[in-house]
Motif scaffolding. Structure first.
Motif, short mmCIF file in Angstrom:
data_model
loop_
_atom_site.label_atom_id
_atom_site.label_comp_id
_atom_site.label_asym_id
_atom_site.label_seq_id
_atom_site.Cartn_x
_atom_site.Cartn_y
_atom_site.Cartn_z
N PRO A 113 47.48 42.00 31.65
CA PRO A 113 48.76 41.55 31.11
C PRO A 113 48.91 40.05 31.18
N GLU A 114 49.68 39.50 30.27
CA GLU A 114 49.92 38.07 30.26
C GLU A 114 50.50 37.63 31.59
N GLY A 115 49.94 36.57 32.15
CA GLY A 115 50.43 36.05 33.42
C GLY A 115 49.67 36.56 34.61
N ALA A 116 48.76 37.55 34.44
CA ALA A 116 48.00 38.07 35.57
C ALA A 116 46.96 37.05 35.97
N PRO A 117 46.73 36.85 37.27
CA PRO A 117 45.75 35.87 37.72
C PRO A 117 44.35 36.30 37.36
N ALA A 118 43.47 35.34 37.03
CA ALA A 118 42.10 35.66 36.68
C ALA A 118 41.37 36.24 37.88
N ASP A 119 41.57 35.66 39.05
CA ASP A 119 40.98 36.16 40.28
C ASP A 119 42.10 36.66 41.16
N GLU A 120 42.06 37.96 41.51
CA GLU A 120 43.14 38.53 42.29
C GLU A 120 43.20 37.91 43.67
N ASP A 121 44.40 37.64 44.12
CA ASP A 121 44.63 37.14 45.47
C ASP A 121 44.34 38.26 46.46
N PRO A 122 43.46 38.04 47.43
CA PRO A 122 43.15 39.11 48.39
C PRO A 122 44.34 39.52 49.24
N ALA A 123 45.41 38.72 49.25
CA ALA A 123 46.60 39.05 50.02
C ALA A 123 47.66 39.74 49.18
N VAL A 124 47.30 40.15 47.95
CA VAL A 124 48.27 40.76 47.03
C VAL A 124 47.65 41.96 46.34
N LEU A 125 48.41 43.05 46.25
CA LEU A 125 48.01 44.20 45.45
C LEU A 125 48.59 44.03 44.05
N VAL A 126 47.74 44.05 43.03
CA VAL A 126 48.18 43.85 41.66
C VAL A 126 48.17 45.19 40.92
N ASP A 127 49.33 45.60 40.43
CA ASP A 127 49.47 46.80 39.62
C ASP A 127 49.65 46.35 38.17
N GLN A 128 48.55 46.24 37.44
CA GLN A 128 48.61 45.72 36.08
C GLN A 128 49.38 46.63 35.14
N LEU A 129 49.26 47.93 35.32
CA LEU A 129 49.94 48.87 34.42
C LEU A 129 51.45 48.67 34.49
N ASN A 130 51.99 48.55 35.69
CA ASN A 130 53.43 48.42 35.85
C ASN A 130 53.90 46.97 35.94
N GLY A 131 52.96 46.03 35.90
CA GLY A 131 53.33 44.61 35.84
C GLY A 131 53.93 44.06 37.11
N ILE A 132 53.51 44.55 38.29
CA ILE A 132 54.08 44.09 39.55
C ILE A 132 52.97 43.76 40.55
N THR A 133 53.35 43.01 41.57
CA THR A 133 52.46 42.75 42.70
C THR A 133 53.19 43.07 44.00
N LEU A 134 52.41 43.47 45.01
CA LEU A 134 52.96 43.72 46.35
C LEU A 134 52.16 42.90 47.35
N PRO A 135 52.82 42.29 48.34
CA PRO A 135 52.08 41.55 49.35
C PRO A 135 51.34 42.51 50.28
N ILE A 136 50.17 42.08 50.74
CA ILE A 136 49.39 42.86 51.70
C ILE A 136 49.60 42.23 53.08
N PRO A 137 50.27 42.92 54.00
CA PRO A 137 50.58 42.33 55.31
C PRO A 137 49.32 42.09 56.14
N ASP A 138 49.45 41.26 57.16
CA ASP A 138 48.35 41.07 58.11
C ASP A 138 48.05 42.41 58.78
N GLY A 139 46.77 42.69 58.93
CA GLY A 139 46.37 43.96 59.53
C GLY A 139 46.33 45.11 58.56
N TRP A 140 46.54 44.82 57.28
CA TRP A 140 46.45 45.83 56.22
C TRP A 140 45.33 45.43 55.27
N GLU A 141 44.92 46.36 54.42
CA GLU A 141 43.86 46.08 53.46
C GLU A 141 44.06 46.90 52.19
N ARG A 142 43.39 46.44 51.16
CA ARG A 142 43.38 47.16 49.88
C ARG A 142 42.01 47.82 49.74
#
Length: 309
Positions: A113-142
């Motif tokens: 989607p327009e505006g999505a980063p080319a390289d995903e931030d390892p500290a963020v979960l990117v849901d391209q279908l729904n157009g949202i991001t969620l932060p990944i807390p310390d001690g968590w992983e994707r």
């Protein structure tokens, strides 16, 4: 399949000026207004809507053939009277098909989607279908792989699930999904309908049907109400779940309109173990506040930002 068209936004031939999300195997109900950018060729949507795309493809192929012909002719003229042999050119003038393009593309070359980063931030979960991001807390992983189509983050520490030592459990898990197979349409109705399934997935049975935590003994609702998520009004329902084995936990279903296209509803499920090993309950609110539209890190939202829980 190596020649499958990758998931992404493609022109909707049945609705000029719009794009529709292709999930890699079929068209979904998610649409959005076509951005002011070069259109991409996507998989066909049936005989009813393919005429325009076919015409454009023929035009492009024809134009490509003309360019190749002119280039070859120019090369021949330049080489006349020269002792060197003409440069060998690749035979064939047909343009690659979408399937060929997808086969040659790297996994990261798929449309986003327009505006999505080319390289995903390892500290963020990117849901391209729904157009949202969620932060990944310390001690968590994707995790690299998740069950089904769910996008998931969870605590890095895992343990043998009580009552099912062959299954792994995590102290905290958050997933995003789109609802299906329901007549509910409002965020409140969807959240109240989803909370039971969310509790069962977290503390009753795992994805392959193994009973975990000894099953749910009882539950009680500890919170419910409207909540602002990324500037949109949603609804959350939170349960305290008691299990036959282990400490039980807290489960929450949060539903709000998507930030893109037709604003289809998004479901975010939270499951936190109770007891000292589980994440602090306040982290649910912190994660909700951190939900953003893709490409927008400044949109306000979350519990207490504009609508009290």
């Amino acid at each position: 399949m190596s020649n499958a068209t990758p998931p992404g936004w493609y022109p909707d031939t049945a609705a000029p000026g719009h794009e529709r999300w292709w999930d890699g195997t079929a068209w979904t109900g998610h649409t959005r207004t076509h951005p002011a950018a070069t259109q991409q060729s996507g998989p066909g949507r049936g005989a009813g809507g393919g005429g325009g795309t076919g015409a454009r493809t023929v035009a492009i192929v024809a134009a490509g053939a003309v360019v190749v012909a002119v280039t070859v002719a120019g090369a021949v003229l330049l080489n006349r009277g020269d002792d060197t042999a003409p440069t060998t050119t690749r035979s064939g003038s047909s343009a690659p098909s979408p399937a060929d393009t997808a086969a040659d593309a790297k996994p990261d070359d798929g449309p986003s989607p327009e505006g999505a980063p080319a390289d995903e931030d390892p500290a963020v979960l990117v849901d391209q279908l729904n157009g949202i991001t969620l932060p990944i807390p310390d001690g968590w992983e994707r995790p690299e792989r998740t069950a089904g189509e769910l996008l998931t983050i969870h605590t890095t520490d895992s343990y043998d699930c009580p009552g099912a030592s062959s299954s792994f459990c995590y102290h905290g898990t958050v997933t995003t999904r789109t609802p299906g197979g329901t007549d509910a349409t409002t965020p409140e109705a969807l959240a109240r309908e989803d909370i039971g399934a969310a509790a069962d997935r977290a503390y009753e049975e795992d994805v392959v049907g193994r009973r975990i935590h000894g099953g749910i003994v009882s539950h009680r609702q500890i919170a419910a109400g409207p909540v602002s998520v990324a500037g949109r009004t949603g609804y959350r329902v939170r349960w305290r779940v008691v299990t036959a084995e282990g400490p039980g936990g807290y489960v929450q279903s949060l539903v709000f309109p998507s930030a893109v296209g037709s604003e289809s509803p998004v479901v975010v499920r939270y499951a936190f173990d109770a007891g000292p090993d589980g994440p602090p309950l306040a982290l649910m609110d912190t994660l909700t506040e951190g939900i953003r539209p893709i490409g927008d890190r400044g949109t306000g939202g979350g519990v207490g930002s504009s609508i009290a829980p």
